[in-house]
Design a protein around this motif. Structure first.
Motif, short mmCIF file in Angstrom:
data_model
loop_
_atom_site.label_atom_id
_atom_site.label_comp_id
_atom_site.label_asym_id
_atom_site.label_seq_id
_atom_site.Cartn_x
_atom_site.Cartn_y
_atom_site.Cartn_z
N ASP A 167 32.66 58.42 28.28
CA ASP A 167 31.51 59.23 27.87
C ASP A 167 31.18 60.29 28.91
O ASP A 167 30.91 61.43 28.59
N ARG A 168 31.20 59.88 30.18
CA ARG A 168 30.88 60.81 31.26
C ARG A 168 31.89 61.94 31.32
O ARG A 168 31.53 63.12 31.45
N LYS A 169 33.18 61.61 31.18
CA LYS A 169 34.22 62.64 31.21
C LYS A 169 34.10 63.59 30.02
O LYS A 169 34.29 64.79 30.15
N ALA A 170 33.77 63.03 28.86
CA ALA A 170 33.59 63.87 27.67
C ALA A 170 32.41 64.81 27.85
O ALA A 170 32.48 65.98 27.47
N GLU A 171 31.34 64.33 28.46
CA GLU A 171 30.17 65.17 28.73
C GLU A 171 30.51 66.27 29.72
O GLU A 171 30.08 67.42 29.55
N GLU A 172 31.29 65.94 30.74
CA GLU A 172 31.70 66.95 31.73
C GLU A 172 32.57 68.02 31.08
O GLU A 172 32.40 69.20 31.35
N ARG A 173 33.49 67.61 30.21
CA ARG A 173 34.35 68.58 29.52
C ARG A 173 33.52 69.49 28.62
O ARG A 173 33.73 70.70 28.58
N ALA A 174 32.56 68.90 27.92
CA ALA A 174 31.70 69.69 27.03
C ALA A 174 30.87 70.69 27.82
O ALA A 174 30.72 71.84 27.41
N ALA A 175 30.34 70.26 28.96
CA ALA A 175 29.53 71.15 29.79
C ALA A 175 30.38 72.29 30.35
O ALA A 175 29.95 73.44 30.38
N LYS A 176 31.60 71.97 30.77
CA LYS A 176 32.50 72.99 31.30
C LYS A 176 32.87 74.00 30.21
O LYS A 176 32.88 75.20 30.44
N GLN A 177 33.15 73.49 29.02
CA GLN A 177 33.49 74.37 27.91
C GLN A 177 32.31 75.28 27.54
O GLN A 177 32.49 76.46 27.27
N GLN A 178 31.11 74.72 27.58
CA GLN A 178 29.91 75.51 27.27
C GLN A 178 29.71 76.60 28.31
O GLN A 178 29.39 77.75 27.98
N ALA A 179 29.94 76.28 29.59
CA ALA A 179 29.81 77.27 30.66
C ALA A 179 30.85 78.38 30.49
O ALA A 179 30.55 79.56 30.70
N GLN A 180 32.06 78.02 30.10
CA GLN A 180 33.11 79.01 29.88
C GLN A 180 32.74 79.95 28.74
O GLN A 180 32.93 81.16 28.83
N GLN A 181 32.21 79.39 27.68
CA GLN A 181 31.81 80.21 26.54
C GLN A 181 30.65 81.14 26.91
O GLN A 181 30.62 82.30 26.51
N ALA A 182 29.71 80.64 27.71
CA ALA A 182 28.58 81.47 28.15
C ALA A 182 29.07 82.61 29.02
O ALA A 182 28.61 83.75 28.90
N ALA A 183 30.03 82.33 29.92
CA ALA A 183 30.57 83.37 30.79
C ALA A 183 31.30 84.43 29.98
O ALA A 183 31.13 85.63 30.22
N LEU A 184 32.10 84.01 29.01
CA LEU A 184 32.82 84.96 28.17
C LEU A 184 31.86 85.84 27.38
O LEU A 184 32.02 87.06 27.32
N ALA A 185 30.82 85.24 26.82
CA ALA A 185 29.84 86.01 26.05
C ALA A 185 29.12 87.01 26.96
O ALA A 185 28.92 88.16 26.59
N ALA A 186 28.75 86.58 28.17
CA ALA A 186 28.07 87.48 29.11
C ALA A 186 28.99 88.64 29.52
O ALA A 186 28.55 89.78 29.62
N LEU A 187 30.27 88.34 29.72
CA LEU A 187 31.23 89.39 30.07
C LEU A 187 31.37 90.39 28.92
O LEU A 187 31.35 91.60 29.14
N GLN A 188 31.48 89.89 27.71
CA GLN A 188 31.63 90.76 26.54
C GLN A 188 30.40 91.64 26.32
O GLN A 188 30.52 92.76 25.82
N ARG A 189 29.23 91.14 26.70
CA ARG A 189 28.00 91.93 26.58
C ARG A 189 27.82 92.89 27.76
O ARG A 189 26.88 93.66 27.80
#
Length: 99
Positions: A16-38
């Motif tokens: 569960d902890r590893k899945a949460e860490e992966r989800a958080a990392k993926q969310q951060a990556q998506q946020a960074a990509l969106a910020a870069l595109q904007r």
């Protein structure tokens, strides 16, 4: 007949902890990509250029953090690892420290 008691770690919690860490990392990556595109943060190539201009060496790790900021770890020619924290919007150096 005696029974031995064995303590086994809860493997489900670790998964569960590893899945949460992966989800958080993926969310951060998506946020960074969106910020870069904007156009809200600088491209990674520019961040790398700024960091290695201030601390010459080979980049060994880059992390995008909330703030937004980048943490760039650089292996210097003399073998030290230095971390350069930069403002992701402006490229301004926030802090340089030895690791």
């Amino acid at each position: 007949m005696a029974l031995a008691s064995v303590c086994v770690p809860a493997l489900g919690k670790d998964k569960d902890r590893k899945a949460e860490e992966r989800a958080a990392k993926q969310q951060a990556q998506q946020a960074a990509l969106a910020a870069l595109q904007r156009g809200e943060i600088l491209p990674l190539a520019r961040i790398m250029q700024i960091a290695t201009t201030r601390v010459p060496g080979d980049i060994i790790e880059i992390e995008y953090k909330a703030g937004p900021k980048y943490e760039v770890k650089i292996l210097t020619p003399d073998g030290r690892i230095r971390e350069v924290n930069l403002d992701a919007k402006t490229g301004e150096i926030i802090k340089i420290e030895d690791k």
